[in-house]
Scaffold this motif. Sequence first.
Motif, PDB file in Angstrom:
ATOM      1  N   SER A  60      30.420  47.094 -49.493  1.00  0.00           N
ATOM      2  CA  SER A  60      31.432  45.977 -48.704  1.00  0.00           C
ATOM      3  C   SER A  60      32.210  45.560 -49.920  1.00  0.00           C
ATOM      4  O   SER A  60      31.818  44.723 -50.843  1.00  0.00           O
ATOM      5  CB  SER A  60      30.513  44.947 -48.061  1.00  0.00           C
ATOM      6  OG  SER A  60      30.148  45.544 -46.989  1.00  0.00           O
ATOM      7  N   ILE A  61      33.459  45.501 -49.741  1.00  0.00           N
ATOM      8  CA  ILE A  61      34.194  44.912 -50.600  1.00  0.00           C
ATOM      9  C   ILE A  61      34.432  43.366 -50.538  1.00  0.00           C
ATOM     10  O   ILE A  61      34.205  42.627 -51.336  1.00  0.00           O
ATOM     11  CB  ILE A  61      35.811  45.144 -50.273  1.00  0.00           C
ATOM     12  CG1 ILE A  61      36.018  46.738 -50.760  1.00  0.00           C
ATOM     13  CG2 ILE A  61      36.722  44.529 -51.265  1.00  0.00           C
ATOM     14  CD1 ILE A  61      35.412  47.383 -52.289  1.00  0.00           C
ATOM     15  N   TRP A  66      30.078  35.941 -48.016  1.00  0.00           N
ATOM     16  CA  TRP A  66      30.946  35.307 -48.994  1.00  0.00           C
ATOM     17  C   TRP A  66      32.201  34.568 -48.212  1.00  0.00           C
ATOM     18  O   TRP A  66      32.239  33.465 -48.476  1.00  0.00           O
ATOM     19  CB  TRP A  66      31.340  36.612 -49.862  1.00  0.00           C
ATOM     20  CG  TRP A  66      32.332  35.883 -50.872  1.00  0.00           C
ATOM     21  CD1 TRP A  66      31.948  35.689 -52.287  1.00  0.00           C
ATOM     22  CD2 TRP A  66      33.677  35.779 -50.836  1.00  0.00           C
ATOM     23  NE1 TRP A  66      33.096  35.132 -52.964  1.00  0.00           N
ATOM     24  CE2 TRP A  66      34.218  35.273 -52.154  1.00  0.00           C
ATOM     25  CE3 TRP A  66      34.637  35.895 -49.704  1.00  0.00           C
ATOM     26  CZ2 TRP A  66      35.465  34.946 -52.287  1.00  0.00           C
ATOM     27  CZ3 TRP A  66      36.083  35.460 -50.100  1.00  0.00           C
ATOM     28  CH2 TRP A  66      36.250  34.913 -51.357  1.00  0.00           C
ATOM     29  N   LEU A  67      32.400  34.984 -47.272  1.00  0.00           N
ATOM     30  CA  LEU A  67      33.425  34.542 -46.449  1.00  0.00           C
ATOM     31  C   LEU A  67      33.101  33.216 -45.852  1.00  0.00           C
ATOM     32  O   LEU A  67      33.635  32.259 -45.977  1.00  0.00           O
ATOM     33  CB  LEU A  67      33.835  35.429 -45.389  1.00  0.00           C
ATOM     34  CG  LEU A  67      34.982  35.367 -44.693  1.00  0.00           C
ATOM     35  CD1 LEU A  67      36.392  35.309 -45.586  1.00  0.00           C
ATOM     36  CD2 LEU A  67      35.377  36.210 -43.551  1.00  0.00           C
ATOM     37  N   VAL A  68      31.906  33.127 -44.966  1.00  0.00           N
ATOM     38  CA  VAL A  68      31.265  31.979 -44.500  1.00  0.00           C
ATOM     39  C   VAL A  68      31.151  30.988 -45.338  1.00  0.00           C
ATOM     40  O   VAL A  68      31.221  29.604 -45.133  1.00  0.00           O
ATOM     41  CB  VAL A  68      30.053  32.126 -43.431  1.00  0.00           C
ATOM     42  CG1 VAL A  68      28.831  32.466 -44.168  1.00  0.00           C
ATOM     43  CG2 VAL A  68      30.217  31.070 -42.559  1.00  0.00           C
ATOM     44  N   GLU A 132      32.543  55.894 -43.284  1.00  0.00           N
ATOM     45  CA  GLU A 132      32.790  54.720 -43.734  1.00  0.00           C
ATOM     46  C   GLU A 132      31.978  54.297 -45.130  1.00  0.00           C
ATOM     47  O   GLU A 132      30.968  53.478 -44.772  1.00  0.00           O
ATOM     48  CB  GLU A 132      32.623  53.610 -42.751  1.00  0.00           C
ATOM     49  CG  GLU A 132      33.290  52.461 -43.054  1.00  0.00           C
ATOM     50  CD  GLU A 132      33.050  51.375 -42.078  1.00  0.00           C
ATOM     51  OE1 GLU A 132      33.826  50.211 -42.323  1.00  0.00           O
ATOM     52  OE2 GLU A 132      32.580  51.317 -41.117  1.00  0.00           O
ATOM     53  N   ILE A 133      32.649  54.618 -46.322  1.00  0.00           N
ATOM     54  CA  ILE A 133      31.604  54.423 -47.477  1.00  0.00           C
ATOM     55  C   ILE A 133      31.944  52.871 -47.976  1.00  0.00           C
ATOM     56  O   ILE A 133      31.099  52.382 -48.415  1.00  0.00           O
ATOM     57  CB  ILE A 133      32.056  55.480 -48.607  1.00  0.00           C
ATOM     58  CG1 ILE A 133      31.846  57.006 -47.968  1.00  0.00           C
ATOM     59  CG2 ILE A 133      31.056  55.378 -49.754  1.00  0.00           C
ATOM     60  CD1 ILE A 133      30.361  57.205 -47.410  1.00  0.00           C
ATOM     61  N   PHE A 137      36.651  45.507 -43.652  1.00  0.00           N
ATOM     62  CA  PHE A 137      37.146  44.746 -42.663  1.00  0.00           C
ATOM     63  C   PHE A 137      36.304  43.580 -42.065  1.00  0.00           C
ATOM     64  O   PHE A 137      36.549  43.035 -40.957  1.00  0.00           O
ATOM     65  CB  PHE A 137      37.093  45.717 -41.363  1.00  0.00           C
ATOM     66  CG  PHE A 137      38.172  46.857 -41.212  1.00  0.00           C
ATOM     67  CD1 PHE A 137      39.407  46.780 -41.310  1.00  0.00           C
ATOM     68  CD2 PHE A 137      37.548  48.192 -41.776  1.00  0.00           C
ATOM     69  CE1 PHE A 137      40.282  47.565 -41.484  1.00  0.00           C
ATOM     70  CE2 PHE A 137      38.300  49.193 -41.705  1.00  0.00           C
ATOM     71  CZ  PHE A 137      39.685  49.142 -41.758  1.00  0.00           C
ATOM     72  N   ALA A 138      35.481  43.011 -43.176  1.00  0.00           N
ATOM     73  CA  ALA A 138      34.828  41.817 -42.927  1.00  0.00           C
ATOM     74  C   ALA A 138      35.709  40.579 -42.644  1.00  0.00           C
ATOM     75  O   ALA A 138      35.220  39.656 -41.951  1.00  0.00           O
ATOM     76  CB  ALA A 138      33.940  41.289 -43.949  1.00  0.00           C
ATOM     77  N   PHE A 139      36.865  40.696 -43.012  1.00  0.00           N
ATOM     78  CA  PHE A 139      37.962  39.526 -42.897  1.00  0.00           C
ATOM     79  C   PHE A 139      38.145  39.468 -41.416  1.00  0.00           C
ATOM     80  O   PHE A 139      38.694  38.188 -41.003  1.00  0.00           O
ATOM     81  CB  PHE A 139      39.228  39.940 -43.636  1.00  0.00           C
ATOM     82  CG  PHE A 139      39.967  40.854 -43.282  1.00  0.00           C
ATOM     83  CD1 PHE A 139      41.066  40.655 -42.046  1.00  0.00           C
ATOM     84  CD2 PHE A 139      40.021  42.091 -43.583  1.00  0.00           C
ATOM     85  CE1 PHE A 139      41.861  41.972 -41.732  1.00  0.00           C
ATOM     86  CE2 PHE A 139      40.563  43.357 -43.179  1.00  0.00           C
ATOM     87  CZ  PHE A 139      41.603  43.061 -42.332  1.00  0.00           C
TER      88      PHE A 139
END
Length: 426
Positions: A60-61, A66-68, A132-133, A137-139
């Motif tokens: 995961s890039i 991290w986002l939350v 999907e390596i 799309f976590a954003f």
Amino acid sequence: MEAYGKILLISMPAFLFLVLFEKWYGWYKGNDTVRNMDMLSSLSSGITNVTKDVLGLSISILTYSWLVNRVAIVHTQSTVWTYIIAFIALDFAGYWLHRWSHHINLFWNLHVIHHSSEEFNLACALRQSISEIVKVFAFLLLPAALLGVPAKVIAIVAPLQLFAQFWYHTRHINKIGFFEKFFVTPSHHRVHHAINKEYLDKNLGQIFIFWDKLFGTYQEELQDVPPVYGITRPAQTWNPVKINFQHLWLLMKDAWRTKSWKEKFTLWFKPTGYRPEDVAEKYPIYKIEDVYHFEKYAPKASSALQAWSWLQVVFALLFISYLFGNIASINKIDGGYIYLYGGFIFLTVYAYTELMDRNPYAIFWEGIKNAFALGIIFYFGDWFGASQFASWINYVLIAYFITATLVTAWFVYSHYKEDRQLSVSF
């Protein structure tokens, strides 16, 4: 990893039972929507997907955690409402990822496996991506992050949201009234899987259908337009590993072959199906033009081959069940062993689906897989600690690996003789 493995140990038998029940129900009602080899290919795709997920074979890039931690305006506790918000946020993100997967050349490779079956049934729901390596799309979960939905809530809700998409992959349930206004139903999803021009790239929602109505991608199933299933560039193989990377391989070849330097860099992000003009002219590929008149993929398969393929799938299911039930103990031996096991699962699926395709190279892949497995047993003196449960299990496995090689060799030779006789007769 371990917790997800335990969940799969419970869910896999349930999914398999429902797939087989649908097959029986269709036969009983005189409307069988499940072809045997297509079903085995779908089950095999499910095997590769859950193996990849349990092994964590992706990067995961940007992670949700991290986002939350950085953008949350408020921090909420894990209440019922938190789970409801998480579910809606995941569905919103799923809609847009799904939409981009249908409309952007590179991203189509992440989704093509799901549409590759030329049937529509519960089994094809198991056709999920292993390609999907890198996850980027976590954003899309930004709304949940802003509301401070904890990462552990997302981790619980995500598999539930995925499993909830299983039931509507069927032709045996018609429209169901008021429910259709808000939720994705079999009728909606039949439209989504169809290649009729009226239906292409419609009904992209996963649980809630109102995203499609809101963003202009909704299409009702029409009584006078029966859905035809598959992809317009047919996969022409039962091998799910190949299907997962066919489109990416085509893009790579097109980028290499085109004379336009601009096209080499831009074709990846053009609309799905786009090919540079010079390449498309010189290297044409088959595309279904008339969806009502084309031959479904169905290489000749004797009753013996179908029975053997079923046996191979059963063994593959037993192997991954052992993996999922013993992840912790296998990891204790050596963390790398679990990836050896995963490699064996992928080789297993690749080998027997090559035989289902009547590919003569199946004997090569089956030989490699069985030599690899026998090497593990003889080098380590055990099959990943299995002898602690039964002292005779290694002998059974050795017998299976040797037998599988011999049986595959027999099928390859038989197919060669059949094909040669057929070519001589013509």
